[in-house]
Design a protein around this motif. Structure first.
Motif, PDB file in Angstrom:
ATOM      1  N   SER A  77      -2.905   0.329  -3.787  1.00 20.34           N
ATOM      2  CA  SER A  77      -2.597  -0.907  -3.238  1.00 20.34           C
ATOM      3  C   SER A  77      -2.418  -1.917  -4.554  1.00 20.34           C
ATOM      4  N   PRO A  83       0.616   5.514   0.367  1.00 15.94           N
ATOM      5  CA  PRO A  83      -0.286   6.652   0.652  1.00 15.94           C
ATOM      6  C   PRO A  83      -0.156   7.633  -0.359  1.00 15.94           C
ATOM      7  N   ALA A  84      -1.508   8.424  -0.495  1.00 15.05           N
ATOM      8  CA  ALA A  84      -1.629   9.353  -1.349  1.00 15.05           C
ATOM      9  C   ALA A  84      -0.453  10.226  -1.730  1.00 15.05           C
ATOM     10  N   TRP A  87       0.790  -1.194  -0.056  1.00 15.00           N
ATOM     11  CA  TRP A  87       0.057   0.076   0.070  1.00 15.00           C
ATOM     12  C   TRP A  87       0.949   1.119  -0.186  1.00 15.00           C
ATOM     13  N   THR A 119      -3.682   9.882  -5.040  1.00 22.16           N
ATOM     14  CA  THR A 119      -4.538   9.095  -4.335  1.00 22.16           C
ATOM     15  C   THR A 119      -4.068   7.768  -3.884  1.00 22.16           C
ATOM     16  N   GLU A 120      -4.578   7.131  -2.723  1.00 27.20           N
ATOM     17  CA  GLU A 120      -3.856   5.857  -2.190  1.00 27.20           C
ATOM     18  C   GLU A 120      -3.848   4.618  -3.371  1.00 27.20           C
TER      19      GLU A 120
END
Length: 137
Positions: A53, A42-43, A40, A50-51
Motif C-alpha cells: 500500500s 494485492p499480493a 493498495w 505481499t500486499e
C-alpha cells in the motif's frame, strides 16, 4: 460517522517483461486522514508476493492528472489520451504504471464530495492525535 471511499481499478504495469497485462489495485480515501489517498495492491500483483500500500497526497493526484507532479517517492503525470502515469519509487526499485484518467477523476470527484478541497482541516481530530502523541511521552 466517517465514510471511506474505495474504488477498484485496473492498472497496467509498465516493464520490459511484464508478468501480467494489467493488475488489480484499490484506491482509498478516508476522511479521517483528509489530505491523503492510498493505493493498495494485492499480493499476486507485486513482485514480492505481499500486499503493498502506498499513501500519498490527494493534492498530488489532483495535480498529476493535468500536469507532472511530485518530486519524491510518488510521482504522477498525464500520458496521452485518458491515461495517467503513477511512479512509485522504493529502495527495491521503481514501479511505473498507467491508469485511466477517467477512473482517477471519478475517484477524486467522490473524495471531493466527501471532503471538499480547502475543508480538510475540518475533518482532523487534533485532540485525538495529540493524545496519541502524549500517551508515549
Amino acid at each position: 460517522m466517517s465514510s471511506v471511499i474505495e474504488q477498484a481499478v485496473q492498472v497496467r504495469l509498465v516493464a520490459s517483461a511484464p508478468r501480467m497485462e494489467s493488475v488489480p489495485a484499490t484506491l482509498r480515501y478516508d476522511p479521517r486522514d483528509p489530505f491523503a489517498v492510498s493505493m493498495w495492491f494485492p499480493a499476486p500483483a507485486t513482485l514480492e508476493g505481499t500486499e503493498v500500500s502506498w499513501a500519498f497526497s490527494r493534492d498530488l493526484l489532483v495535480q498529476g492528472v493535468d500536469e507532472p507532479a511530485g518530486l519524491g517517492d510518488v510521482r504522477v503525470r498525464p500520458y496521452g489520451y485518458d491515461r495517467t502515469v503513477l511512479e512509485f519509487h522504493a529502495l527495491e526499485g521503481t514501479a511505473l504504471m498507467h491508469i485511466r484518467t477517467s477512473e482517477l477523476r471519478r475517484f477524486l470527484k467522490r473524495a471531493q464530495g466527501l471532503v471538499p478541497a480547502g475543508r480538510e482541516h475540518l475533518h482532523l481530530d487534533l485532540d485525538a492525535d495529540l493524545a496519541e502523541l502524549m500517551r508515549d511521552a
